[in-house]
Design a protein around this motif. Structure first.
Motif, mmCIF file in Angstrom:
data_model
loop_
_atom_site.group_PDB
_atom_site.id
_atom_site.type_symbol
_atom_site.label_atom_id
_atom_site.label_comp_id
_atom_site.label_asym_id
_atom_site.label_seq_id
_atom_site.Cartn_x
_atom_site.Cartn_y
_atom_site.Cartn_z
ATOM 1 N N GLY A 63 23.246 43.985 24.774
ATOM 2 C CA GLY A 63 22.148 43.196 25.310
ATOM 3 C C GLY A 63 21.366 43.888 26.404
ATOM 4 O O GLY A 63 20.517 43.265 27.039
ATOM 5 N N GLN A 64 21.621 45.180 26.611
ATOM 6 C CA GLN A 64 20.933 45.923 27.684
ATOM 7 C C GLN A 64 19.459 46.081 27.326
ATOM 8 O O GLN A 64 19.114 46.604 26.269
ATOM 9 C CB GLN A 64 21.573 47.298 27.873
ATOM 10 C CG GLN A 64 20.952 48.111 28.998
ATOM 11 C CD GLN A 64 21.395 49.568 28.961
ATOM 12 O OE1 GLN A 64 21.933 50.040 27.963
ATOM 13 N NE2 GLN A 64 21.138 50.283 30.047
ATOM 14 N N SER A 65 18.596 45.679 28.231
ATOM 15 C CA SER A 65 17.155 45.757 27.966
ATOM 16 C C SER A 65 16.474 46.933 28.652
ATOM 17 O O SER A 65 15.384 47.324 28.234
ATOM 18 C CB SER A 65 16.452 44.469 28.408
ATOM 19 O OG SER A 65 16.622 44.261 29.799
ATOM 20 N N MET A 100 21.262 37.967 31.205
ATOM 21 C CA MET A 100 19.991 38.277 30.553
ATOM 22 C C MET A 100 20.226 39.237 29.391
ATOM 23 O O MET A 100 20.402 40.441 29.581
ATOM 24 C CB MET A 100 19.016 38.897 31.563
ATOM 25 C CG MET A 100 17.643 39.214 31.017
ATOM 26 S SD MET A 100 16.540 39.927 32.287
ATOM 27 C CE MET A 100 17.148 41.627 32.367
ATOM 28 N N HIS A 101 20.247 38.705 28.197
ATOM 29 C CA HIS A 101 20.364 39.514 26.977
ATOM 30 C C HIS A 101 18.959 39.879 26.527
ATOM 31 O O HIS A 101 18.112 39.023 26.332
ATOM 32 C CB HIS A 101 21.087 38.715 25.898
ATOM 33 C CG HIS A 101 21.502 39.515 24.698
ATOM 34 N ND1 HIS A 101 20.590 40.153 23.871
ATOM 35 C CD2 HIS A 101 22.736 39.767 24.174
ATOM 36 C CE1 HIS A 101 21.243 40.762 22.891
ATOM 37 N NE2 HIS A 101 22.539 40.551 23.055
ATOM 38 N N LEU A 173 21.790 31.097 32.385
ATOM 39 C CA LEU A 173 21.357 31.753 31.165
ATOM 40 C C LEU A 173 19.850 31.975 31.215
ATOM 41 O O LEU A 173 19.089 31.034 31.460
ATOM 42 C CB LEU A 173 21.694 30.885 29.948
ATOM 43 C CG LEU A 173 23.114 30.945 29.416
ATOM 44 C CD1 LEU A 173 23.288 29.938 28.286
ATOM 45 C CD2 LEU A 173 23.452 32.344 28.929
ATOM 46 N N HIS A 174 19.433 33.205 30.950
ATOM 47 C CA HIS A 174 18.006 33.529 30.956
ATOM 48 C C HIS A 174 17.427 33.181 29.582
ATOM 49 O O HIS A 174 17.496 33.965 28.642
ATOM 50 C CB HIS A 174 17.810 35.003 31.266
ATOM 51 C CG HIS A 174 16.401 35.360 31.649
ATOM 52 N ND1 HIS A 174 15.366 34.462 31.591
ATOM 53 C CD2 HIS A 174 15.855 36.534 32.094
ATOM 54 C CE1 HIS A 174 14.245 35.055 31.982
ATOM 55 N NE2 HIS A 174 14.518 36.308 32.296
ATOM 56 N N TYR A 179 13.096 36.936 26.736
ATOM 57 C CA TYR A 179 14.412 37.475 26.428
ATOM 58 C C TYR A 179 15.051 36.705 25.264
ATOM 59 O O TYR A 179 14.418 35.872 24.634
ATOM 60 C CB TYR A 179 15.253 37.542 27.697
ATOM 61 C CG TYR A 179 14.691 38.596 28.627
ATOM 62 C CD1 TYR A 179 15.071 39.931 28.499
ATOM 63 C CD2 TYR A 179 13.707 38.286 29.561
ATOM 64 C CE1 TYR A 179 14.511 40.918 29.297
ATOM 65 C CE2 TYR A 179 13.136 39.271 30.358
ATOM 66 C CZ TYR A 179 13.545 40.577 30.220
ATOM 67 O OH TYR A 179 12.975 41.567 30.988
ATOM 68 N N LEU A 180 16.298 37.005 24.915
ATOM 69 C CA LEU A 180 16.853 36.633 23.614
ATOM 70 C C LEU A 180 16.698 35.155 23.272
ATOM 71 O O LEU A 180 16.254 34.805 22.176
ATOM 72 C CB LEU A 180 18.325 37.044 23.537
ATOM 73 C CG LEU A 180 19.003 36.747 22.184
ATOM 74 C CD1 LEU A 180 18.339 37.510 21.057
ATOM 75 C CD2 LEU A 180 20.486 37.068 22.251
#
Length: 366
Positions: A63-65, A100-101, A173-174, A179-180
């Motif tokens: 999940g690293q952005s 944050m995924h 949760l983002h 984001y995802l």
């Protein structure tokens, strides 16, 4: 007394005031995602907020952005975050970790794994994109399989447990700002025709499963959710957000979450529409895509009944003692060193002084 400065108590939260420090990515991590030692100083300086929500933290390498964004996957990560939570708690603050995924956000030149990111559908972000060594054209993400979705949920659960072990008071949760989770909710990033797409019930399925899994793992009262209905950042499109987010909140409202963190939008008045549909604590963010939120704007939101708490972002960067400055009607530092905003050192990060530090030594209070 300003309502912003009054204590807030709910079944899940006990806060000294109603000012929340919003999550802001600052890139102060080592290459493996371990937060640098100065991160503890940064959040300790801002512990006067009723609640701090950290910058986005990736739950797993999948999940690293972006490069040098922090993670919460390894024991090294957990140990470093423990120093952060201890510093905040010693200063009397409370702090949640934002998970944050990135989903489709990311590029092989910015990811430790060097792989192609995966999102709900094979729809790339608008380019160019920032990468480790400059800028690049975006890549087409993989469309997540059902196994990928189950893995993403498991990764979030593991990271949430790591956050609690690291001493965080809870996790956020983002689900906002491209984001995802937002990618599953939006029109143009979820083109799926299976159980995780198509109609509204399909588009809200992943957020619902993810929230329930983390609530089961660490307790609903330790879990918040951030949403930004209609936010067009990074090419997101939501022609009619209301039915989607009404349906999502109808399923989440009774779970006993710590809070809903909701961003307003000019085209869709999310606070006005969704506040009556949410019976728990609501944090309002009214500065996204606008000028920084003022003290007066925060007071107006609380007075209107649209929120219980108000989150502030940019003003906390250059005013580490923002609640004190509000309380004493002190001048605000509105200058932010843009050149160091996303650097990796103390400059532009921990060097902004509190008001007390600006006073002559002879006049400082003990």
């Amino acid at each position: 007394m300003m309502k912003l400065l009054t204590p807030f108590t709910s079944a899940e939260l006990t806060l000294s005031n109603r000012i929340v420090m919003a999550p802001m990515t600052r890139f102060r991590a080592e290459e493996d995602g371990t937060p640098l030692p100065i991160v503890a100083d940064y959040y300790r300086q801002r512990a006067g907020a009723g609640l701090i929500v950290t910058e986005g933290i990736w739950p797993s390498l999948r999940g690293q952005s972006g490069w040098r964004i922090p993670g919460l996957e390894s024991e090294r990560h957990v140990s470093a975050w423990q120093h952060v939570t201890e510093a905040v708690h010693d200063a009397g603050g409370r702090i949640f970790a934002q998970l944050m995924h990135g989903g489709r956000q990311g590029h092989p030149r910015s990811r430790i794994l060097g792989d192609i990111p995966a999102g709900p559908s094979a729809v790339p972000v608008p380019g160019p994109v920032h990468v480790r060594d400059g800028k690049a054209d975006p890549v087409i993400p993989r469309a997540m399989t059902h196994d990928d979705i189950r893995t993403a949920i498991a990764d979030h659960v593991a990271a949430a447990r790591n956050a609690i072990r690291a001493g965080f008071d809870g996790v956020e949760l983002h689900g906002a700002n491209s984001y995802l989770i937002h990618q599953f909710l939006a029109d143009n990033t979820n083109l799926r025709t299976d159980a995780y797409g198509g109609d509204i019930s399909g588009r809200i399925r992943f957020p619902l499963e993810l929230v329930q899994a983390i609530a089961d793992a660490v307790g609903a009262g330790r879990l918040g959710l951030r949403l930004s209905p209609g936010n067009p950042q990074f090419g997101m499109e939501e022609a009619d957000p209301a039915p989607v987010y009404r349906a999502l909140l109808a399923r989440l409202d009774g779970l006993g979450l710590a809070y809903l963190h909701l961003t307003d939008d000019d085209r869709y008045p999310a606070l006005a529409d969704l506040r009556p549909r949410w019976h728990g604590t609501l944090i309002a963010n009214v500065g996204e895509n606008h000028a920084p939120t003022t003290r007066e704007a925060g007071e107006a939101v609380l007075a209107s009944g649209r929120a219980d708490l108000v989150s502030y972002g940019r003003l906390f960067i250059s005013n580490p003692d923002l609640p004190h400055r509000f309380a004493a009607s002190l001048p605000l530092n509105t200058h932010i060193d843009q050149s160091a905003l996303y650097g990796h050192g103390a400059a532009g990060y921990t060097h902004y002084p509190a008001w007390q530090e600006l006073q002559p030594v002879a006049t400082r209070q003990p």
